[in-house]
Motif scaffolding. Structure first.
Motif, mmCIF file in Angstrom:
data_model
loop_
_atom_site.group_PDB
_atom_site.id
_atom_site.type_symbol
_atom_site.label_atom_id
_atom_site.label_comp_id
_atom_site.label_asym_id
_atom_site.label_seq_id
_atom_site.Cartn_x
_atom_site.Cartn_y
_atom_site.Cartn_z
ATOM 1 N N ILE A 1 0.896 -1.156 0.000
ATOM 2 C CA ILE A 1 0.000 0.000 0.000
ATOM 3 C C ILE A 1 0.935 1.205 0.000
ATOM 4 N N VAL A 2 1.233 1.723 -1.172
ATOM 5 C CA VAL A 2 2.239 2.783 -1.291
ATOM 6 C C VAL A 2 1.624 4.115 -0.877
ATOM 7 N N THR A 3 2.231 4.728 0.143
ATOM 8 C CA THR A 3 1.691 5.970 0.707
ATOM 9 C C THR A 3 2.611 7.168 0.491
ATOM 10 N N SER A 4 3.751 6.956 -0.208
ATOM 11 C CA SER A 4 4.651 8.076 -0.476
ATOM 12 C C SER A 4 5.591 7.715 -1.608
ATOM 13 N N CYS A 5 6.146 8.731 -2.243
ATOM 14 C CA CYS A 5 7.200 8.539 -3.234
ATOM 15 C C CYS A 5 8.526 8.685 -2.503
ATOM 16 N N GLY A 6 9.177 7.587 -2.214
ATOM 17 C CA GLY A 6 10.377 7.610 -1.398
ATOM 18 C C GLY A 6 10.066 8.232 -0.042
ATOM 19 N N THR A 7 10.966 9.081 0.410
ATOM 20 C CA THR A 7 10.747 9.793 1.674
ATOM 21 C C THR A 7 10.475 11.267 1.437
ATOM 22 N N THR A 8 10.292 11.640 0.154
ATOM 23 C CA THR A 8 10.198 13.071 -0.175
ATOM 24 C C THR A 8 8.781 13.570 -0.390
ATOM 25 N N GLN A 9 7.897 12.721 -0.915
ATOM 26 C CA GLN A 9 6.545 13.185 -1.207
ATOM 27 C C GLN A 9 5.506 12.229 -0.649
ATOM 28 N N PRO A 10 4.807 12.630 0.412
ATOM 29 C CA PRO A 10 3.719 11.795 0.914
ATOM 30 C C PRO A 10 2.528 11.836 -0.040
ATOM 31 N N PHE A 11 1.875 10.699 -0.192
ATOM 32 C CA PHE A 11 0.675 10.622 -1.009
ATOM 33 C C PHE A 11 -0.595 10.824 -0.190
ATOM 34 N N CYS A 12 -0.493 10.594 1.107
ATOM 35 C CA CYS A 12 -1.689 10.652 1.937
ATOM 36 C C CYS A 12 -1.300 10.760 3.406
ATOM 37 N N ASP A 13 -2.275 11.060 4.225
ATOM 38 C CA ASP A 13 -2.130 10.934 5.666
ATOM 39 C C ASP A 13 -2.012 9.449 5.984
ATOM 40 N N ILE A 14 -1.171 9.097 6.925
ATOM 41 C CA ILE A 14 -0.928 7.692 7.232
ATOM 42 C C ILE A 14 -2.206 6.974 7.635
ATOM 43 N N ARG A 15 -3.179 7.720 8.165
ATOM 44 C CA ARG A 15 -4.449 7.083 8.560
ATOM 45 C C ARG A 15 -5.205 6.518 7.369
ATOM 46 N N LEU B 1 -7.230 -10.935 4.043
ATOM 47 C CA LEU B 1 -6.199 -10.773 3.012
ATOM 48 C C LEU B 1 -4.899 -10.418 3.715
ATOM 49 N N THR B 2 -3.981 -11.318 3.753
ATOM 50 C CA THR B 2 -2.775 -11.158 4.563
ATOM 51 C C THR B 2 -1.653 -10.454 3.797
ATOM 52 N N GLY B 3 -0.778 -9.796 4.559
ATOM 53 C CA GLY B 3 0.446 -9.253 3.996
ATOM 54 C C GLY B 3 0.378 -7.839 3.476
ATOM 55 N N TRP B 4 -0.774 -7.189 3.544
ATOM 56 C CA TRP B 4 -0.894 -5.837 3.037
ATOM 57 C C TRP B 4 -0.361 -4.844 4.069
ATOM 58 N N LYS B 5 0.637 -4.042 3.669
ATOM 59 C CA LYS B 5 1.272 -3.091 4.577
ATOM 60 C C LYS B 5 1.580 -1.786 3.853
ATOM 61 N N CYS B 6 1.514 -0.691 4.593
ATOM 62 C CA CYS B 6 1.908 0.614 4.065
ATOM 63 C C CYS B 6 3.414 0.654 3.834
ATOM 64 N N THR B 7 3.816 1.286 2.747
ATOM 65 C CA THR B 7 5.234 1.367 2.423
ATOM 66 C C THR B 7 5.489 2.566 1.524
ATOM 67 N N ALA B 8 6.747 2.944 1.412
ATOM 68 C CA ALA B 8 7.146 3.953 0.429
ATOM 69 C C ALA B 8 7.336 3.267 -0.916
ATOM 70 N N GLY B 9 7.217 4.032 -1.996
ATOM 71 C CA GLY B 9 7.364 3.458 -3.324
ATOM 72 C C GLY B 9 7.985 4.434 -4.290
ATOM 73 N N GLY B 10 7.797 4.161 -5.579
ATOM 74 C CA GLY B 10 8.375 5.005 -6.606
ATOM 75 C C GLY B 10 7.357 5.919 -7.241
ATOM 76 N N SER B 11 7.687 6.409 -8.417
ATOM 77 C CA SER B 11 6.841 7.360 -9.125
ATOM 78 C C SER B 11 5.677 6.646 -9.792
ATOM 79 N N SER B 12 4.537 7.315 -9.824
ATOM 80 C CA SER B 12 3.334 6.823 -10.492
ATOM 81 C C SER B 12 2.358 7.987 -10.586
#
Length: 457
Positions: free
Chosen positions: A347-361, A375-386
């Motif tokens: 569950i990508v919530t930011s682009c790296g550590t520079t741009q958050p996509f949403c409030d963590i909530r 549904l197991t294994g779903w976790k918030c994480t940083a990701g790339g560009s999209s």
């Protein structure tokens, strides 16, 4: 524009397609084949028929023209009561395809009516027909129906008769042995059928017209409005029930990083798909397939709100389509769900550590929904560009979900189809919990207002 094969299937003709303009009629009843040829004559179609092979020289006509050709006064009045294999011309124009598919699947019908735009369409079944299988089939096809038990059980369609043509086309994909596996299995198999179809349509960045046309045709029956903007993005919108709930943006991109290798095939090793040559294109055909499945599912769901669909172009060369999207289409959007992430469970919530996509909530809401749905294994994480970056820049709470592909942009690209379908299930669960979603979004807005107030003071 429908192909000849689609036009034939939607009217219930059982032909084997050899090529887009050549059909084997050996397995079709003589009376039906004769009726087909007469109607082609009525439509002034240029064809030849020899040794049970129909070859059409004319391009496909519009479905409106085809319906006018196959219609005639009092068509369907006999209702084919008690006939084991009804003839096409004995059935109502909008119901003939559905009836022939039901009988092909061994679900015997005794009468039907397409409603003639005056009442609900219905189908009556033989008393020996397994109605549990019938209802599982219709539920898997995500069509809204009601069962009236009686000596000859009757299924009433809570939809416009025009949708019966789409239903017949969907039913042609169903194999008889699927009925033994139940509704969930049929749903998944239909999804995989469509996924493979989309993986067969090439469309690299800047050349998305073919895949866009395919997606347009598939999406149109399930939305209120659909259009292509001046940049080539495909935009659609649908309001469900009263529309009092949240407005959600669903997004995937149409382009692939390069075109598909000519003549390539999909290699299937269990749940892992790959390409025999070149890229597979699951980035982002898998995301497109997921959103089309959600569009079908939402129709018969309990969701009360609005969904805006955005299928962007030129994502692979710098998020071009999303960047040029007219801002008005984003007005009123409460949150966005993008389906364009490699791997599983992200569950990508930011682009790296520079741009958050949403409030963590907002991200944590997806984690909780996944957990509650098993549904197991779903976790918030940083990701790339999209495209998620663009929606976040507009102040929209956004996440990007894994859809099962790996090694994208390379000849080693693979797709885990089980993981891909799990993304469907997660998004369905999110919409099922739309009230909790609305509360989460309200909490985020209130917290942001408090931060702004404190900062200003």
């Amino acid at each position: 524009m429908k192909t000849w094969n689609q036009l034939f299937i939607r009217q219930g003709f059982m032909l084997e397609e050899k090529s887009p303009n050549e059909f084997i009629c050996a397995n079709e009843r003589k009376e039906n084949a004769e009726f087909l040829l007469k109607r082609l004559d009525m439509a002034n179609v240029d064809y030849t028929f020899c040794d049970d092979v129909l070859t059409i020289a004319s391009p496909p006509i519009s479905e409106k023209q085809w319906l006018e050709a196959v219609e005639f006064y009092q068509r369907g009045v006999w209702e084919a009561i008690g006939v084991a294999e009804p003839k096409v011309f004995e059935l109502d124009t909008y119901m003939s395809g559905v009836i022939r598919e039901l009988n092909r699947l061994g679900l015997r019908t005794v009468s039907c009516c397409d409603g003639h735009d005056q009442r609900r369409p219905y189908v009556s079944f033989d008393g020996q027909t397994n109605m549990e299988k019938v209802m599982q089939l219709f539920h898997a096809l995500q069509v809204h129906v009601r069962l009236r038990p009686s000596r000859f059980p009757e299924v009433v369609f809570l939809t416009k008769r025009e949708r019966l043509l789409d239903l017949a086309e969907q039913m042609r994909k169903v194999q008889i042995d699927w009925l033994e596996q139940g509704e969930a299995y049929i749903r998944k198999m239909l999804f995989l059928y469509e996924l493979e179809e989309l993986l067969g349509v090439s469309g690299e960045s800047g050349n998305e017209h073919h895949i866009r046309s395919v997606v347009y045709e598939k999406l149109e029956p399930y939305v209120d409005h659909i259009t292509i903007d001046r940049y080539g993005n495909l935009l659609a919108q649908k309001t469900y029930k009263s529309g009092n709930g949240p407005t959600i943006l669903l997004n995937a991109h149409l382009d692939t990083v390069e075109s598909f290798a000519p003549g390539r095939t999909i290699v299937k090793q269990g749940a892992i798909w790959s390409s025999s040559e070149g890229i597979l294109g699951a980035d982002d055909r898998a995301g497109v397939a997921v959103l089309l499945e959600i569009a079908k599912w939402l129709e018969a769901s309990s969701f009360n709100g609005t969904v805006k669909f955005v299928f962007t172009v030129e994502e692979e060369c710098g998020l071009v389509g999303a960047s040029k999207l007219s801002e008005y289409f984003l007005w009123g959007v409460d949150a966005a769900i993008v389906v364009d992430r490699r791997g599983t469970g992200d569950i990508v919530t930011s682009c790296g550590t520079t741009q958050p996509f949403c409030d963590i909530r907002y991200g944590q809401f997806f984690e909780q929904v996944a957990y509650d749905a098993g549904l197991t294994g779903w976790k918030c994480t940083a990701g790339g560009s999209s495209d998620t970056r663009i929606w976040a820049q507009h102040g929209i709470q956004s996440v990007n979900l894994s859809v099962g592909y790996e090694c994208e942009h390379t000849d080693d690209e693979t797709l885990d189809i089980d993981a891909c379908y799990e993304t469907v299930r997660l998004i369905q669960a999110v919409f099922t919990h739309s009230r909790e979603l609305s509360k989460t979004l309200r909490d985020v807005r209130m917290a942001n207002r408090e931060v702004v107030t404190v900062t200003w003071m």
